[in-house]
Design a protein around this motif. Structure first.
Motif, PDB file in Angstrom:
ATOM      1  N   ASP A 121       1.465  -1.191   0.021  1.00 36.20           N
ATOM      2  CA  ASP A 121      -0.229   0.033  -0.206  1.00 36.20           C
ATOM      3  C   ASP A 121       0.838   0.872  -0.228  1.00 36.20           C
ATOM      4  OD1 ASP A 121      -2.693  -1.240   0.302  1.00 36.20           O
ATOM      5  OD2 ASP A 121      -1.691  -1.668   2.364  1.00 36.20           O
ATOM      6  N   ARG A 122       2.304   1.450  -0.473  1.00 33.33           N
ATOM      7  CA  ARG A 122       2.793   1.864   0.078  1.00 33.33           C
ATOM      8  C   ARG A 122       2.836   3.528  -0.923  1.00 33.33           C
ATOM      9  NH1 ARG A 122       8.175   2.572   2.899  1.00 33.33           N
ATOM     10  NH2 ARG A 122       9.393   4.480   2.328  1.00 33.33           N
ATOM     11  N   GLN A 123       2.819   3.244  -2.091  1.00 33.65           N
ATOM     12  CA  GLN A 123       2.564   4.206  -2.410  1.00 33.65           C
ATOM     13  C   GLN A 123       1.233   4.985  -2.758  1.00 33.65           C
ATOM     14  OE1 GLN A 123       5.111   5.673  -4.535  1.00 33.65           O
ATOM     15  NE2 GLN A 123       3.644   7.826  -4.622  1.00 33.65           N
ATOM     16  N   GLU A 124       0.056   3.826  -2.763  1.00 27.02           N
ATOM     17  CA  GLU A 124      -1.049   4.684  -2.509  1.00 27.02           C
ATOM     18  C   GLU A 124      -1.196   5.412  -1.323  1.00 27.02           C
ATOM     19  OE1 GLU A 124      -5.655   2.960  -3.330  1.00 27.02           O
ATOM     20  OE2 GLU A 124      -4.062   1.434  -3.127  1.00 27.02           O
ATOM     21  N   ILE A 125      -1.103   4.908   0.075  1.00 24.34           N
ATOM     22  CA  ILE A 125      -0.762   6.021   1.332  1.00 24.34           C
ATOM     23  C   ILE A 125      -0.253   6.790   0.851  1.00 24.34           C
ATOM     24  CG2 ILE A 125      -0.264   5.929   3.155  1.00 24.34           C
ATOM     25  CD1 ILE A 125       0.028   2.927   3.421  1.00 24.34           C
ATOM     26  N   LEU A 126       0.635   7.593   0.194  1.00 26.58           N
ATOM     27  CA  LEU A 126       0.903   8.821   0.478  1.00 26.58           C
ATOM     28  C   LEU A 126       0.244   9.368  -1.277  1.00 26.58           C
ATOM     29  CD1 LEU A 126       5.139   7.801  -0.097  1.00 26.58           C
ATOM     30  CD2 LEU A 126       4.033   9.136   1.070  1.00 26.58           C
ATOM     31  N   ASP A 127      -0.170   8.304  -1.829  1.00 26.32           N
ATOM     32  CA  ASP A 127      -1.045   9.413  -3.153  1.00 26.32           C
ATOM     33  C   ASP A 127      -2.227   9.669  -2.020  1.00 26.32           C
ATOM     34  OD1 ASP A 127       0.883   8.760  -5.154  1.00 26.32           O
ATOM     35  OD2 ASP A 127       0.075   7.683  -6.467  1.00 26.32           O
TER      36      ASP A 127
ATOM     37  N   LEU B 177       8.318  10.651   9.181  1.00 22.27           N
ATOM     38  CA  LEU B 177       7.326   9.277   8.732  1.00 22.27           C
ATOM     39  C   LEU B 177       7.304   9.041   7.690  1.00 22.27           C
ATOM     40  CD1 LEU B 177       4.980   8.238  10.292  1.00 22.27           C
ATOM     41  CD2 LEU B 177       3.356  10.684   9.724  1.00 22.27           C
ATOM     42  N   TYR B 178       7.434   9.561   6.618  1.00 25.78           N
ATOM     43  CA  TYR B 178       6.898   9.678   5.119  1.00 25.78           C
ATOM     44  C   TYR B 178       8.474   9.605   4.151  1.00 25.78           C
ATOM     45  CZ  TYR B 178       2.190   9.717   6.560  1.00 25.78           C
ATOM     46  OH  TYR B 178       0.742   9.632   6.724  1.00 25.78           O
TER      47      TYR B 178
ATOM     48  N   GLU C  18       3.966   2.017   6.788  1.00 27.20           N
ATOM     49  CA  GLU C  18       3.159   1.047   6.078  1.00 27.20           C
ATOM     50  C   GLU C  18       1.621   0.776   7.387  1.00 27.20           C
ATOM     51  OE1 GLU C  18       5.440   0.141   3.045  1.00 27.20           O
ATOM     52  OE2 GLU C  18       5.999   0.571   5.660  1.00 27.20           O
ATOM     53  N   PRO C  19       2.478   0.339   8.076  1.00 25.59           N
ATOM     54  CA  PRO C  19       1.925  -0.967   9.437  1.00 25.59           C
ATOM     55  C   PRO C  19       0.962   0.506  10.598  1.00 25.59           C
ATOM     56  CG  PRO C  19       4.005  -1.292   9.934  1.00 25.59           C
ATOM     57  CD  PRO C  19       3.905  -0.526   8.565  1.00 25.59           C
ATOM     58  N   LEU C  20       1.547   2.064  10.533  1.00 30.97           N
ATOM     59  CA  LEU C  20       1.159   2.209  11.514  1.00 30.97           C
ATOM     60  C   LEU C  20      -0.582   3.073  10.390  1.00 30.97           C
ATOM     61  CD1 LEU C  20       4.312   5.390  11.230  1.00 30.97           C
ATOM     62  CD2 LEU C  20       3.524   2.923  12.673  1.00 30.97           C
ATOM     63  N   HIS C  21      -1.046   2.886   9.384  1.00 31.26           N
ATOM     64  CA  HIS C  21      -2.104   4.139   8.774  1.00 31.26           C
ATOM     65  C   HIS C  21      -3.477   2.690   9.528  1.00 31.26           C
ATOM     66  CE1 HIS C  21       0.920   5.636   7.346  1.00 31.26           C
ATOM     67  NE2 HIS C  21       0.435   6.936   7.248  1.00 31.26           N
ATOM     68  N   TYR C  22      -4.149   2.901  10.129  1.00 36.70           N
ATOM     69  CA  TYR C  22      -5.684   2.612   9.588  1.00 36.70           C
ATOM     70  C   TYR C  22      -5.832   3.143   8.288  1.00 36.70           C
ATOM     71  CZ  TYR C  22      -4.820   1.205  14.807  1.00 36.70           C
ATOM     72  OH  TYR C  22      -3.996   0.939  15.808  1.00 36.70           O
ATOM     73  N   MET C  23      -6.840   1.848   8.018  1.00 37.74           N
ATOM     74  CA  MET C  23      -7.766   1.467   6.697  1.00 37.74           C
ATOM     75  C   MET C  23      -8.739   1.555   6.035  1.00 37.74           C
ATOM     76  SD  MET C  23      -4.080   2.053   3.869  1.00 37.74           S
ATOM     77  CE  MET C  23      -4.157   0.014   3.920  1.00 37.74           C
TER      78      MET C  23
END
Length: 381
Positions: free
Chosen positions: A12-18, A40-41, A48-53
């Motif tokens: 999910d790395r790039q999608e999180i940033l985008d 952070l970024y 990535e694992p720090l994000h709840y989605m």
């Protein structure tokens, strides 16, 4: 539609940033989180694992980040979390996604020993989740004329200001740790943390020797540490040599007494503001640490008070000759009963007592509190 609640993975790395860039850019100014928050970024961060989605058919539609940190004062260490990158896609608003993500994240914080959590945002929006404005930071405002008149005839020392390098960062990290309470920062991460929010970390040297540092964005100094506070006029004089800098605002925690003593005689003005929205999970631990910080810089009267905070075990606070102790209250002890939001404001928010009739005439309570809960701007997310 397939709806999935999940934590981030490397895929999910790039999608999180985008996604973060898209939502925040649409809401206000253009955002580039990789540059804005390299701690952070950045390319070397495993964020990535720090994000709840929430995903709809595999696409992120809502997200929050929970960044774990530690606050240290003396021998005491408190676990706390910064909540940030709170974002919902414009087409997915009103579906209750953020409420479920926040509830999930808060439950995790309760389970992992988090003492308090901070975030920025509209007050009433986050009071639903137990966050409320607390803490206090002082903003000292000054200009060239303040310096010119206050130090008329003074020959300023030739301090040198230069961009802080990664090689020199451990030296300044050691200064930071000696300067007083604050968020735990490793030598390796120190410079990256200081670069948060587009700040420029600047090293201060005198005759080739490191004597301090500061972080500045335009006319705002988010953080400053000097080994000798008496060098402050010389550092300010050097900063004002930049013709683009006409005014400066210097943020300091309330417990900082060296630089603020000089600024009190120099600054054009000072104002205090709430630090951040904060959710307190362990009131006893937070009160013990931050009230002791206060006792270390201002005399507190001896005494004992007992509190019963909603959904928490009652506790008793004692101050004896400048030492703060906290212990569980015995069943026969009665104390002040408080909701979580009221307790947070009473213990940690300036003027929090005003909303409590029973606190207005309690001189011991009002002399102890608020305790100076504060986390540095560069640490927050």
């Amino acid at each position: 539609m397939n709806i999935e609640y999940c934590k981030g993975t490397p895929a999910d790395r790039q999608e999180i940033l985008d996604f973060a860039d898209l939502v925040f850019s649409k809401n206000s100014r253009p955002h580039d989180f990789a540059t804005l928050l390299p701690k952070l970024y950045g390319p070397d961060r495993n964020f990535e694992p720090l994000h709840y989605m929430v995903k709809e058919d595999g696409k992120i539609r809502a997200m929050i980040c929970v960044l774990p940190m530690e606050f240290r004062s003396g021998e005491e260490t408190l676990r706390f979390n910064g909540v940030g990158t709170v974002s919902v896609h414009p087409c997915a608003r009103g579906r209750g996604y953020m409420k479920k993500l926040m509830t999930w994240a808060l439950e995790d914080m309760k389970q992992d020993g988090t003492v308090f959590s901070t975030l920025s945002g509209l007050r009433q929006r986050y009071e639903y989740f137990g966050y409320t404005p607390v803490g206090r930071k002082l903003s000292w405002n000054l200009n060239r004329d303040n310096l010119r008149h206050r130090y008329s005839g003074r020959t300023f020392l030739p301090v040198v200001l230069s961009p802080m390098t990664r090689q020199d960062a451990p030296t300044y990290a050691a200064m930071y740790r000696k300067s007083g309470p604050g968020t735990v920062r490793s030598d390796e991460d120190f410079l990256t943390i200081l670069r948060s929010w587009n700040a420029q970390p600047t090293a201060v040297t005198l005759e080739g020797k490191p004597v301090g540092y500061f972080c500045r964005t335009g006319g705002t100094i988010q953080e400053m540490v000097l080994e000798n506070p008496e060098l402050l006029p010389d550092v300010l004089h050097a900063i004002f040599q930049n013709p683009e800098v006409e005014w400066l605002s210097l943020f300091l925690p309330e417990w900082e007494t060296g630089l603020s003593a000089i600024l009190e005689e120099l600054a054009e003005g000072v104002h205090g503001s709430w630090d951040h929205n904060c959710r307190i999970f362990d009131f006893a631990k937070a009160v013990k640490v931050f009230l002791q910080i206060k006792a270390d810089y201002t005399p507190l009267p001896d005494g004992t008070l007992t509190f019963a905070v909603e959904d928490a075990s009652p506790f008793t606070v004692t101050v004896q000759q400048g030492t703060v102790s906290v212990h569980s209250a015995s069943p026969e002890e009665t104390g002040l009963s408080l909701s979580q939001l009221t307790a947070a404001r009473l213990f940690f928010a300036p003027e929090g007592w005003r909303a409590m009739p029973e606190a207005k005439n309690n001189l011991l309570l009002r002399s102890w509190f608020p305790a100076p809960l504060f986390t540095g701007e560069q640490d927050n997310c």
